[in-house]
Design a protein around this motif. Sequence first.
Motif: not given
Length: 756
Positions: A693-695, A719-720, A726-731, A742-746
């Motif tokens: 739900e929250h990565g 992760l890259e 297209d298994w993950l997306r990051w923000e 800032p934190t990168e979440r997957y």
Amino acid sequence: MSQLTKEKAHAQGMGLDQYLADFKPATLADVAGNDKLEDLINILGNTYIYKLHCDITILSGELKGEIQLGTANSIGLVMQDSKTQVVNLASIPIKGESKPFIADTAKPSAFILGAMRFNDVIIAIDNLTDAINCYNSYKEAGIPASIITSVVPSLFVQTVAEFAQVRQITVNVTAMPADEAKLKRLEGMNVQAVICEHTPIYEAMQYGASYNELLADANIIYLKTIGYPQPKPIVQTLPLVKTFTKDMMPELLWNYTSNCAERLSVPIEYVLIPLVVSLGSVIGTKLTIYPKKYDNWEISPNFFGAIVGNPSSKKSPSLAEGLKPITHLVALAQERYSTDKLEYEAQKELNKHMAKATEKQLGDLAKKLANQTDDDDNESNQEMLKAKAQELAQAKQNDELIPEMKRYITDDGTIESLGELESKHKNGILAKRDELTGLLASLDNESNLQARSFYLEGFNGLSSFQVDRIGRGSIFIETHCLSVIGGIQPDKLEYYLSKATKGLGNDGLIQRFQLMVYPDPLPNSKEKDLPPDKESRDAMYSLFETIDNMQLGDFMKYGANPIDEYHKRPYYRFSDEAYPIFMSWYDDLKVKANNAEHGIIAEHLIKYAKTVPSLALIFHLIDCIEYGGDLGAVTDTALKAAINWCEVLQTHMMRAYSAVTDSANIKASYLADKILKVVKQGTDKTDKTDWLEHGFTARQLIRRGWKGLTDADDVINALEVLIEHDWLRWETVESTGQGGRPTERYYINPRIKELL
């Protein structure tokens, strides 16, 4: 009940317990004439169903705090949130055309029919009538299901959103435009839409239709996946490898190894490599090759070899079969040692008695000489006395000639013990490890640098080496010729290669394992019970014995060049036909090494310059022995076979080094397997964060300590790859007002479920 009391109850946390305590559970008599409510009480009894004897208060919106007139004498349904906590109240009119009323429209909640058990299908319905019909249909069909209803259709989306945070929600709809519009509002939620052509499943079931057949014909869409791309499979396949064939070696080698491999149901490489490594160690420094026509570059045919395979791949029995010919030499040496030791003990006993007799004779002669007055006999007696003394000294010296067993192989030797073996037996030694991981790990230890140097230098085969230890003296090895053979598991090799390519760990040790093979397991191999081929076994044993017993004259008989002031041992060069082939091949090898994408591969490639001449020398010597005479210089036939070996070995090398060259994909495949497991089993209950739900963050991933995913660089690379597939997306999640980076979440693509 006063307005103040109602507000107080609401202010105490919306548990509604005190509020509801003033109402009585509804009975069938209270709802007489309302079929829908009668069904509801028949289903649930009077659980969470109350008779409201007064109007209730509006708990949200512009009219918050006002009394809702007309709710008195209605039926109150207790509403729950996704944690099944009582949070709201709905008013259902018993008679008339009044609409249902929700006390707090800002609080997402639902009236629940069913126990909300773990294995229940959770179905969302936007009105009470259809919810009751749906519940009855699933119950009659024996399908575990719980129904959540918003009671008021306008609050349906809000209700689904609340419960979809915890469980997947099923929505039974049709392909009609109105239902399509409803689904549009649910996109992105954890909702499974079961779409039938004209009638929802629960209605069709009321007419006797089979649930399984209806489900099979329905169009099922996971609304959470809408807008997400379809994940692409992570393809991590091992590079293809070639295998050795009959035309790449003397028939003697093929016959023995192919029979052993067939009996064990293993790839031929598993037997062939230990056999050739051990054969090279028996030749050792007895015979060498000068690959160039004029240069003094000299090569001994010792090898470092490894067979790579999983624990169940029969590496150990294959290793034993390949080493049986040299083990046969060990057995012969033990027999000779036993015989020599017996003769030594017998001679020692004889010497003891002879020494006593000689000592007595020497004493008598000395006395006689001391008392003698005749000068004429003095010189003669002196000679006799000296001869007896020498005879006694020789007998004592013979006692010190203790026989030693000839050694060929050791399983777990320190560099001191290996050095002593090499210094005594001159021809080199074979170090065998059933599992090479232990050896490589020990050599990686900073306190064991001299041992690592010992192995690095031993590969060259012709240089000297000095082992020094405080308090234990020094051991000088005039010709340090070391051969190594063993097995290793793929994951252990991957770990070692990963370390070897980082920092200062790459000093060329792993590249010395030139005869490293990583074959495919045999397809559909079944266990066999076949007798050994006695003829090929005896021929191989005889070959090892012949080479072991060969001396200078024997090598010259087979066309080797003799020793002289510039050459310490017999040697071969390439024939006039083979020489240009080798030089051309060597030039191509250097070009290939220069163009290699990775340094570790370039270093491995360039060491084939020792491997190919060594193999050619071995093949030529076998040909000479089988022929029984001089075949001249190393032929182009032997060289071409060695070059073919090199082509096969390169494919196995590339497979082994794929842990380096394809590291990102390998690590990504590890992570993909873990993500699939998370999606299949749900979020780990010991983890405070719901990854689905929250990565998650890279730091959280590293803390899991999963195999191959503990190094930060490896994790980022993995992760890259998963983002690209297209298994993950990051923000990037900005820091809070308290500061911090800032934190990168997957975030996991919900369409991963399609791969299960």
